[in-house]
Design a protein around this motif. Structure first.
Motif, mmCIF file in Angstrom:
data_model
loop_
_atom_site.group_PDB
_atom_site.id
_atom_site.type_symbol
_atom_site.label_atom_id
_atom_site.label_comp_id
_atom_site.label_asym_id
_atom_site.label_seq_id
_atom_site.Cartn_x
_atom_site.Cartn_y
_atom_site.Cartn_z
ATOM 1 N N UNK A 201 57.250 85.562 32.810
ATOM 2 C CA UNK A 201 57.116 85.531 34.122
ATOM 3 C C UNK A 201 56.766 86.680 34.902
ATOM 4 N N UNK A 202 57.780 87.782 34.567
ATOM 5 C CA UNK A 202 57.304 89.175 34.945
ATOM 6 C C UNK A 202 55.760 89.534 34.752
ATOM 7 N N UNK A 203 55.331 89.286 33.607
ATOM 8 C CA UNK A 203 53.982 89.725 33.501
ATOM 9 C C UNK A 203 52.811 88.701 34.305
ATOM 10 N N UNK B 188 63.745 75.322 35.400
ATOM 11 C CA UNK B 188 64.801 75.761 36.233
ATOM 12 C C UNK B 188 64.223 77.011 37.064
ATOM 13 N N UNK B 189 63.659 78.057 36.456
ATOM 14 C CA UNK B 189 63.047 79.118 36.949
ATOM 15 C C UNK B 189 62.003 78.769 37.859
ATOM 16 N N UNK B 190 60.802 78.108 37.436
ATOM 17 C CA UNK B 190 59.754 77.778 38.414
ATOM 18 C C UNK B 190 60.176 76.932 39.617
ATOM 19 N N UNK B 191 61.187 76.022 39.284
ATOM 20 C CA UNK B 191 61.779 75.309 40.549
ATOM 21 C C UNK B 191 62.509 76.093 41.513
ATOM 22 N N UNK B 192 63.150 77.385 40.907
ATOM 23 C CA UNK B 192 64.009 78.158 42.005
ATOM 24 C C UNK B 192 63.065 79.002 42.591
ATOM 25 N N UNK B 193 62.004 79.404 42.050
ATOM 26 C CA UNK B 193 61.008 80.308 42.765
ATOM 27 C C UNK B 193 60.273 79.579 43.672
ATOM 28 N N UNK B 194 59.872 78.405 43.355
ATOM 29 C CA UNK B 194 59.398 77.387 44.396
ATOM 30 C C UNK B 194 60.056 77.228 45.652
ATOM 31 N N UNK B 195 61.590 77.181 45.251
ATOM 32 C CA UNK B 195 62.579 76.829 46.312
ATOM 33 C C UNK B 195 62.725 78.071 47.282
ATOM 34 N N UNK C 229 53.584 76.484 31.786
ATOM 35 C CA UNK C 229 52.701 75.449 32.064
ATOM 36 C C UNK C 229 51.720 75.826 33.235
ATOM 37 N N UNK C 230 50.762 75.033 33.330
ATOM 38 C CA UNK C 230 49.784 75.574 34.102
ATOM 39 C C UNK C 230 50.338 75.306 35.663
ATOM 40 N N UNK C 231 51.179 74.643 35.818
ATOM 41 C CA UNK C 231 51.936 74.473 37.207
ATOM 42 C C UNK C 231 52.844 76.048 37.399
ATOM 43 N N UNK C 232 53.276 76.433 36.273
ATOM 44 C CA UNK C 232 54.204 77.723 36.506
ATOM 45 C C UNK C 232 53.142 78.926 36.927
ATOM 46 N N UNK C 233 52.201 78.856 36.135
ATOM 47 C CA UNK C 233 51.224 79.903 36.216
ATOM 48 C C UNK C 233 50.452 79.938 37.508
ATOM 49 N N UNK C 234 50.092 78.746 38.067
ATOM 50 C CA UNK C 234 49.487 78.625 39.265
ATOM 51 C C UNK C 234 50.609 79.351 40.470
ATOM 52 N N UNK C 235 51.825 78.668 40.331
ATOM 53 C CA UNK C 235 52.621 79.230 41.381
ATOM 54 C C UNK C 235 53.059 80.753 41.445
ATOM 55 N N UNK C 236 53.194 81.137 40.238
ATOM 56 C CA UNK C 236 53.612 82.573 40.158
ATOM 57 C C UNK C 236 52.564 83.555 40.147
#
Length: 486
Positions: free
Chosen positions: A101-103, A173-180, A65-72
């Motif tokens: 995610x790694x990319x 789960x992964x995006x939330x954990x990264x954000x945390x 999602x855009x949220x994950x892309x923006x965060x990572x």
């Protein structure tokens, strides 16, 4: 000796023949093609997965999602994702998602940890684990993601309908954990207690935690004031009114830029005068009774008090409007918004009824859904956000939601998680949380079947089995015949 010289002359002469030159060209061309293929494969293998892999799944399971892309993509510190799995037992869906995610960032590194080879590694993070679980770590912070939270089964569908329905919750789960793990200070939400308030149910409490919002109970009967680290005060369905002293403490908190979320129900034992007077300061009051909707498109199940309100444009509601999600509010009060003399106060109606809605003054004792004498004409707001501009450029904010059923798990399921998203968006908005904290939905793994009429199946069968092969055969015969004539 003469025989050797003769053989050498013949060999030299063979190199000069036309057949050798043609064969040499073929070998050279083959070598060039092989070299190009090897070079292209090496180049492609060096490219990130989001460039070389295409998500062809129906639910876009591997598309972030855009949220994950923006965060990572905005990471400035290293994050390691440990994949706890034995060699040969890797879950393919999870592996493909981790590659995405790694990319996205050089700061993301995925490391496999074989629990048989490293038996004590996982024990540093959790007492028990399942294969294909994850550990996300950055600096001194880490979060364990259980396999059971990545692949989620709908047990209600299984028990009631005998159907296994699985969802892939990996991205959430992964995006939330990264954000945390990259966040230094998490927003703190205090839940008011001491007046018969409700608590957050299991799924909502889990969602708040995964949105990286910390919660703690607070009794203003004993505390001298709302704590300084409170990003938000959450009040859920109190059965009794707060005291004057508590009212003063909340008002003092708001005067310093505090944030309050108030979820109410139509009162059964008298009005909550002190609590509602806080909201009255912002120009919001509640109509007597329970809202009944007159528009059939704005309620469900033939029950006009199971309201499907209109979502109005606001930072809180925009993500739901964009994804066409609905909010469901059973047994709601009607909220009335009026202008105040304070020019620094602004209000926004987040959820509203239709013009044909009205409030049944009889409340829980109503015996008919028809409008009667004494009922109050709508339309009404069902959720309102208000803000006051204070000195030094700070704001106090309140959100009043007129039904605690917003937090009911079954009600939330009826609108595919729309209630939960709305609630999380309210908290994130008031706590100034990052956009990445907004809820990311799990993606269904259920098989989608293509259903067609028998006539359509027959037509496709004839087309694929007879007509298309016959057409290719006819074209081939025509081409062969024309060449034969030449």
């Amino acid at each position: 000796m003469k025989a050797i010289k003769s053989w050498l002359r013949k060999l030299k002469a063979s190199f000069q023949t036309r057949s050798f030159r043609v064969g040499g060209y073929s070998v050279a061309a083959t070598a060039i093609v092989v070299a190009i293929a090897v070079a292209v494969n090496l180049l492609v293998s060096a490219l990130p997965a989001n460039v070389t892999q295409f998500d062809t799944t129906a639910n876009q399971i591997f598309t972030l999602s855009q949220q994950s892309e923006k965060l990572v993509s905005g990471l400035e510190q290293d994050v390691t994702i440990y994949w706890v799995v034995r060699t040969g037992y890797e879950q393919s869906y999870l592996g493909t998602l981790l590659e995405q995610y790694e990319a996205l960032s050089d700061h993301i590194q995925v490391v496999k940890k074989d629990p048989d080879v490293n038996p004590t590694f996982v024990q540093q993070y959790t007492d028990s684990f399942y294969e294909n679980s994850l550990i996300v770590e950055s600096g001194d912070k880490s979060r364990y993601i259980d396999y059971g939270d990545i692949f989620v089964m709908d047990y209600e569908a299984y028990y009631y309908y005998g159907q296994e329905s699985w969802s892939f919750n990996g991205e959430s789960e992964i995006t939330s954990a990264i954000d945390y793990v990259i966040s230094d200070n998490l927003p703190k939400i205090y839940l008011l207690t001491g007046h018969g308030e409700s608590t957050l149910s299991g799924s909502f409490a889990s969602a708040v935690e995964k949105a990286n919002l910390e919660t703690e109970e607070l009794s203003l009967l004993t505390a001298e004031a709302v704590p300084d680290d409170a990003d938000c005060l959450l009040i859920i369905g109190p059965q009794r009114d707060i005291s004057l002293e508590e009212k003063t403490k909340i008002q003092n908190y708001l005067s310093l830029g505090g944030k309050v979320v108030y979820l109410s129900d139509p009162p059964q034992d008298g009005a909550l005068t002190n609590l509602e007077s806080i909201m009255a300061y912002y120009g919001i009051s509640a109509a007597e009774g329970i809202v009944v909707e007159g528009d059939q498109n704005r309620y469900i199940w033939g029950m006009p008090y199971y309201l499907l309100p209109e979502l109005n444009s606001h930072t809180i509601t925009y993500p739901l409007m964009e994804e066409n999600y609905s909010v469901l509010l059973p047994l709601a009060q009607g909220l009335i918004v009026e202008e105040t003399e304070n020019e620094n106060i602004s209000t926004s109606e987040l959820l509203t009824t239709s013009d044909s809605a009205f409030s049944k003054a009889a409340g829980y004792q109503m015996t008919t859904y028809e409008k009667e004498d004494g009922d109050i004409d709508g339309p009404f707001a069902l959720a309102v956000a208000a803000s006051e501009t204070l000195d030094d450029g700070i704001y106090s904010d309140v959100v009043w939601i007129s039904s605690t059923s917003l937090l009911d798990e079954q009600t939330n399921e009826m609108v595919a998680g729309g209630n939960q998203d709305f609630f999380l968006n309210v908290l994130n908005f008031l706590c100034d949380a990052e956009e990445s904290s907004i809820s990311i939905h799990a993606k269904s793994l259920s098989t989608e079947y293509l259903t067609m009429q028998s006539s359509t199946v027959t037509l496709l069968t004839v087309l694929l089995v007879a007509i298309i092969p016959a057409a290719y055969l006819a074209i081939g015969i025509i081409i062969w015949f024309r060449r034969k004539r030449r």
